[in-house]
Design a protein around this motif. Structure first.
Motif: not given
Length: 253
Positions: A152-166
């Protein structure tokens, strides 16, 4: 009595304030506050918080830090300020730091403000959580967290990084403009802790790193640039962060 900064360099916002002051040759007295003291990770003292966790400091520092129960804290004569972003903005204005840090151009400044606001609700809320879930809590309790909680925590981190990159990084060397800004600085200190400490052998973590190479490589490149000019000697920041400095010292940049 000049500028005093109450910091624990294990805390990402504290590291951002420290790096900014050093990079811009701002004279200050460092008041080293240890978040985790007297044990392998330390016993948290009830009643104190920080951006990234905190305990009450000891000795003469207790009075100032417990007034707002946070680090970082800035004390400028009788003026006291908490919150990392507010401290960075105060320093940039008082010491007239180069324009690229917090641009005078209205639209560029608005983009820095936009990222700083977004960072607090996304990267800042997810990056420290991954450290606690994957590293600190298992060390403190001796037990790993359930896989579903970690995921669950990793999913939140992955989403945050996706937004950061995009949304912000895209293919640019800096988040705003052609030079480093406060937006880059706060991003670097949080993302470096994730990439160095968290993206380890767990399959989901490796996948996050593999799929988001820009977000993983970017802070490493920028950190080298910041550290090269901001630090007076190799390992200075690491030594301070791991309790290698005295509780109080004069730093002039």
């Amino acid at each position: 009595m000049g500028l005093e900064l109450y910091l624990d360099l294990l805390s990402q916002p504290c590291r951002a304030v420290y790096l900014f002051a050093k990079k811009n040759h701002i004279p200050f007295e460092l008041k080293n506050v240890e978040l985790f003291k007297d044990s392998i990770l330390g016993t948290k003292v009830p009643g104190a918080e920080a951006e990234g966790g905190a305990t009450h400091p000891s000795g003469s520092q207790r009075k100032e830090t417990t007034r707002v129960k946070k680090v970082p804290i800035l004390k400028d004569e009788t003026f006291i300020l908490s919150e990392g972003t507010a401290i960075l903005l105060y320093l940039s204005r008082k010491y007239n730091t180069p324009d690229h840090w917090y641009p005078s151009d209205l639209q560029k400044r608005a983009k820095v403000d936009e990222y700083l606001s977004w960072h607090q609700a996304t990267i800042r809320s997810n990056a420290p959580k991954t450290m606690w879930i994957k590293v600190l809590i298992p060390l403190l309790t001796g037990q790993p967290l359930p896989p579903e909680k970690l995921q669950e925590v990793m999913d939140g981190l992955a989403m945050a990084l996706d937004y950061f990159e995009g949304l912000f990084l895209q293919d640019k060397p800096f988040l705003v403009g052609s030079e480093v800004s406060l937006a880059d600085l706060v991003a670097i200190v949080d993302l470096m802790q994730v990439t160095l400490r968290v993206l380890g052998p767990h399959p989901s973590l490796g996948l996050i790193a593999l799929q988001r190479q820009r977000a993983v490589r970017w802070p490493k490149r920028q950190k080298r640039k910041l550290m090269k000019e901001a630090m007076e000697r190799p390992g200075e920041l690491q030594g301070a962060g791991m309790g290698g400095q005295k509780n109080s010292q004069r730093a002039t940049g």
